[in-house]
Design a protein around this motif. Structure first.
Motif, short mmCIF file in Angstrom:
data_model
loop_
_atom_site.label_atom_id
_atom_site.label_comp_id
_atom_site.label_asym_id
_atom_site.label_seq_id
_atom_site.Cartn_x
_atom_site.Cartn_y
_atom_site.Cartn_z
N ILE A 1 2.17 9.64 -4.97
CA ILE A 1 2.49 10.96 -4.39
C ILE A 1 3.61 11.63 -5.18
O ILE A 1 3.57 12.82 -5.46
CB ILE A 1 2.90 10.80 -2.90
CG1 ILE A 1 1.68 10.39 -2.06
CG2 ILE A 1 3.49 12.10 -2.35
CD1 ILE A 1 2.02 10.01 -0.64
N ASN B 1 -0.74 11.71 5.68
CA ASN B 1 0.24 10.66 5.93
C ASN B 1 1.03 10.92 7.22
O ASN B 1 1.47 9.99 7.88
CB ASN B 1 1.20 10.57 4.74
CG ASN B 1 2.12 9.38 4.83
OD1 ASN B 1 1.66 8.25 4.97
ND2 ASN B 1 3.40 9.62 4.77
N VAL C 1 5.86 4.80 3.25
CA VAL C 1 5.81 5.89 2.28
C VAL C 1 7.07 6.75 2.40
O VAL C 1 7.73 7.05 1.40
CB VAL C 1 4.55 6.77 2.50
CG1 VAL C 1 4.58 8.01 1.62
CG2 VAL C 1 3.29 5.95 2.23
N LEU C 2 7.43 7.10 3.63
CA LEU C 2 8.60 7.96 3.84
C LEU C 2 9.91 7.29 3.48
O LEU C 2 10.90 7.94 3.18
CB LEU C 2 8.66 8.44 5.29
CG LEU C 2 7.75 9.59 5.66
CD1 LEU C 2 8.13 10.14 7.02
CD2 LEU C 2 7.81 10.69 4.63
N ASN C 3 9.94 5.95 3.52
CA ASN C 3 11.16 5.24 3.14
C ASN C 3 11.29 5.06 1.63
O ASN C 3 12.39 4.96 1.11
CB ASN C 3 11.22 3.87 3.82
CG ASN C 3 11.87 3.95 5.17
OD1 ASN C 3 13.09 3.90 5.28
ND2 ASN C 3 11.07 4.12 6.21
N LEU D 1 2.87 1.79 -3.44
CA LEU D 1 1.97 2.34 -4.46
C LEU D 1 1.66 3.80 -4.16
O LEU D 1 1.70 4.66 -5.06
CB LEU D 1 0.66 1.54 -4.52
CG LEU D 1 0.75 0.15 -5.16
CD1 LEU D 1 -0.60 -0.54 -5.10
CD2 LEU D 1 1.23 0.26 -6.61
N ALA D 2 1.40 4.08 -2.88
CA ALA D 2 1.06 5.45 -2.50
C ALA D 2 2.24 6.39 -2.77
O ALA D 2 2.05 7.50 -3.28
CB ALA D 2 0.69 5.51 -1.02
N LEU E 1 0.83 -1.21 0.00
CA LEU E 1 0.00 0.00 0.00
C LEU E 1 0.86 1.26 0.00
O LEU E 1 0.63 2.21 -0.77
CB LEU E 1 -0.90 -0.03 1.24
CG LEU E 1 -2.01 1.01 1.36
CD1 LEU E 1 -3.05 0.79 0.29
CD2 LEU E 1 -2.66 0.94 2.75
N THR F 1 2.03 2.18 7.63
CA THR F 1 2.15 2.59 6.23
C THR F 1 2.86 3.94 6.05
O THR F 1 3.66 4.08 5.13
CB THR F 1 0.78 2.57 5.54
OG1 THR F 1 0.13 1.35 5.87
CG2 THR F 1 0.91 2.69 4.04
N PRO F 2 2.59 4.96 6.89
CA PRO F 2 3.28 6.23 6.69
C PRO F 2 4.80 6.09 6.65
O PRO F 2 5.48 6.78 5.88
CB PRO F 2 2.85 7.06 7.90
CG PRO F 2 1.53 6.51 8.29
CD PRO F 2 1.59 5.04 7.98
N TYR F 3 5.33 5.16 7.46
CA TYR F 3 6.78 4.98 7.49
C TYR F 3 7.28 4.34 6.20
O TYR F 3 8.37 4.63 5.73
CB TYR F 3 7.19 4.14 8.71
CG TYR F 3 6.95 4.86 10.01
CD1 TYR F 3 7.90 5.75 10.50
CD2 TYR F 3 5.77 4.70 10.72
CE1 TYR F 3 7.68 6.43 11.69
CE2 TYR F 3 5.53 5.37 11.90
CZ TYR F 3 6.50 6.23 12.38
OH TYR F 3 6.28 6.92 13.54
N ILE G 1 4.60 6.06 -5.02
CA ILE G 1 4.72 6.30 -6.48
C ILE G 1 3.68 7.34 -6.90
O ILE G 1 3.97 8.27 -7.65
CB ILE G 1 4.53 4.99 -7.26
CG1 ILE G 1 5.65 4.00 -6.91
CG2 ILE G 1 4.52 5.26 -8.76
CD1 ILE G 1 5.45 2.60 -7.44
N LEU H 1 10.86 -1.59 9.33
CA LEU H 1 10.37 -0.62 10.30
C LEU H 1 8.92 -0.96 10.69
O LEU H 1 8.56 -0.96 11.87
CB LEU H 1 10.46 0.79 9.72
CG LEU H 1 10.42 1.93 10.70
CD1 LEU H 1 11.51 1.76 11.74
CD2 LEU H 1 10.63 3.24 9.97
#
Lengths: 256, 267
Positions: free
Chosen positions: B91, B106, B150-152, B86-87, B83, B146-148, B89, B197
């Motif tokens: 963003i 996020n 995305v940030l990675n 994909l997010a 998730l 999930t936010p982590y 990519i 993480l």
């Protein structure tokens, strides 16, 4: 181009459902009574009920003390680690994070057991020790991150211009490492206010932090009252985040 | 200069000692039979035996809690990784307000204290009449992990050549094929660190699980230990279990440090 931006659509829907809607529900429950009628009395309790006011003030006090202890203990660790030149400094830095992979509650229980083994009574002192123990890595890591990325030329320039090592530290290194300290404070302060299990275990339930009060209200099915206290906490977090600057910088200085 | 380096080494050693003391304490007393920690009644491996054989009902529910912890961590971090990648990519290819909005959302789960995340999801599941159990705990863990991810993954996207993916499409690759053969290999390091993480956060979580597990007796290690500590006596088999987990982590550290020193030699 436009096509690939839609790949975040599932996550966007997920965020609305599992982040936005739940936060709105906190506000909704906080502003209604058990019958669903609008009321401000739940929020009023935050300011008037002595037990809640006391626990909030105690929590702020403990969190402030814990944050200061973590900075005083953690900054030198981060500084020494960042200045090490040998190849194993990454491994040594990792050693400071490893204890976090052992279940936090288990470590807390073990700390409490060590205190009772040593004959030290549980109370404020043991609570602060346990809190510092739990949150120290969260302070060390962001400061270490900032310090190890800092170019040594700043320090060298100050030295060339005649500053002694104390001046170099207070005028150059410390100000430049502020972003690390700020993200460390964010990762220590609010979580300390909101912990519940740790304070119960380390003080034998004699000191009740704000998190414990919220937990107790939900445990006793007082959802509206619990939601009101959660809402107050959210408001405080919102205000502190506004004051501590850009969110992305904080996230980048953080554990990630 | 010499004194300074001795002092700083001694300081690091002292802090490390304090950080590891409780863990060592547990490990030492996992080799004796006494109920309370700190009471040595002779060396024995009894606790290890009863942990693995599930000799007592406590040991059995502890093993069940361990299984639950691992299951929830594996499922939630795997879903978070998909998730979140994909997010990220999406963003990365967004502009303006939409991008700012989703990045703001996020950040919320990362800034919220655990108890707020737990309470808010508790109210959500009450509101939607979803009965609490594995599903709700896993959904909750996906929410905070999930936010982590995305940030990675985002930094890996800005590091890669943006034309690679377009080139693959121009050369006739289907979007799925280009994703598998071009994007994912480039993003893999970020996805792996995001997964690790997410996995760690899930293993260590207590507050969110506590509020979303409901009362069907679903325990993870954290909630199990909390219930134990409230009752006043720790299940003895927890000591060998924690010791084994610590050993696994130590082995990981050893392997990692050997790899690091080998890389340093190469340079």
């Amino acid at each position: 181009m436009t096509k690939r931006s839609s790949w975040s659509l599932p996550y966007f829907i997920f965020l609305v459902l599992f982040v936005v809607l739940p936060l709105l529900l906190i506000a909704g429950y906080a502003l209604t009574d058990a019958n669903g009628h609008f009321t401000l009395s739940n929020l009023g309790a935050f300011f008037t009920e002595p037990k809640i006011v006391n626990s909030f003030l105690v929590s702020i006090e403990v969190a402030l003390e814990n944050t200061i202890i973590c900075i005083l203990l953690g900054y030198p660790v981060a500084y020494i680690l960042a200045r090490r030149k040998s190849g194993n400094s990454a491994v040594v830095a990792l050693m400071f994070i490893l204890p976090m992979w052992i279940n936090a509650l288990m470590r807390t229980v073990a700390t409490a057991e060590i205190f009772s083994w040593l004959g030290i009574g549980l109370g404020k002192g043991t609570l602060l020790f346990g809190m510092a123990y739990d949150y120290l890595p969260f302070m060390i890591y962001p400061i270490y991150n900032v310090l190890s990325k800092m170019s040594p030329s700043y320090r060298e320039a100050a030295q060339d211009l005649g500053a002694n090592s104390v001046t170099v530290f207070f005028k150059v290194t410390l100000p430049l490492s502020m972003p690390g300290i700020v993200s460390g404070v964010l990762m220590v302060f609010m979580p300390t206010v909101s912990t519940f299990a740790v304070s119960e275990i380390l003080t034998n339930n004699t000191i009740m932090l704000f998190g414990s009060v919220i937990q107790e209200q939900f445990f006793n099915m007082m959802w509206n009252q619990g939601a009101a206290l959660s809402l107050m906490m959210l408001i405080i977090i919102g205000i502190t985040t506004l004051f501590t600057g850009k969110r992305e910088e904080i996230a980048e200085g953080g554990l990630v | 200069m010499k004194v300074k380096s001795v002092v700083s080494k001694a300081y690091l050693a002292l802090i490390l000692f304090v950080l590891y003391a409780p863990i060592l304490f547990i490990a030492v007393f996992s080799f004796t039979n006494a109920k309370s920690l700190g009471n040595w009644t002779g060396f024995t491996l009894d606790l290890y035996g009863s942990l693995f054989s599930g000799a007592t009902s406590d040991a059995q529910s502890l093993l069940q809690a361990l299984k639950n912890t691992l299951l929830i961590a594996v499922v939630s971090s795997a879903v978070s990784t998909v998730l979140g990648t994909l997010a990220a990519i999406g963003i990365f290819n967004m502009r303006g307000r939409k991008k700012a909005a989703i990045q703001f959302l996020n950040n919320i789960p990362m800034l919220n204290p655990d108890i707020i995340t737990g309470v808010s999801l508790f109210l959500l599941f009450v509101f939607l009449h979803i009965s609490k159990g594995y599903l709700t705990v896993i959904l909750a863990h996906i929410t905070f992990s999930t936010p982590y991810v995305v940030l990675n993954v985002l930094p890996k996207l800005s590091q890669m050549n943006p034309n690679l993916y377009e080139a693959a499409l121009d050369l006739g690759a289907s979007p799925m094929y280009a994703l598998r053969k071009v994007l994912i290999p480039e993003l893999r390091p970020g996805m792996i660190s995001g997964f690790i993480l997410a996995f760690t956060l899930s293993l260590d979580d207590f507050a969110v699980t506590y509020f979303t597990a409901g009362s069907i007796g679903l325990d993870t290690l954290s909630t199990y230990i909390y219930a134990d500590a409230r009752k006043g006596g720790l299940t003895p088999e927890l000591k060998p279990l924690m010791t084994i987990i610590f050993l696994i982590i130590l082995i990981f550290l050893l392997v990692y440090s050997i790899r690091v020193s080998k890389q340093a030699e190469k340079k």
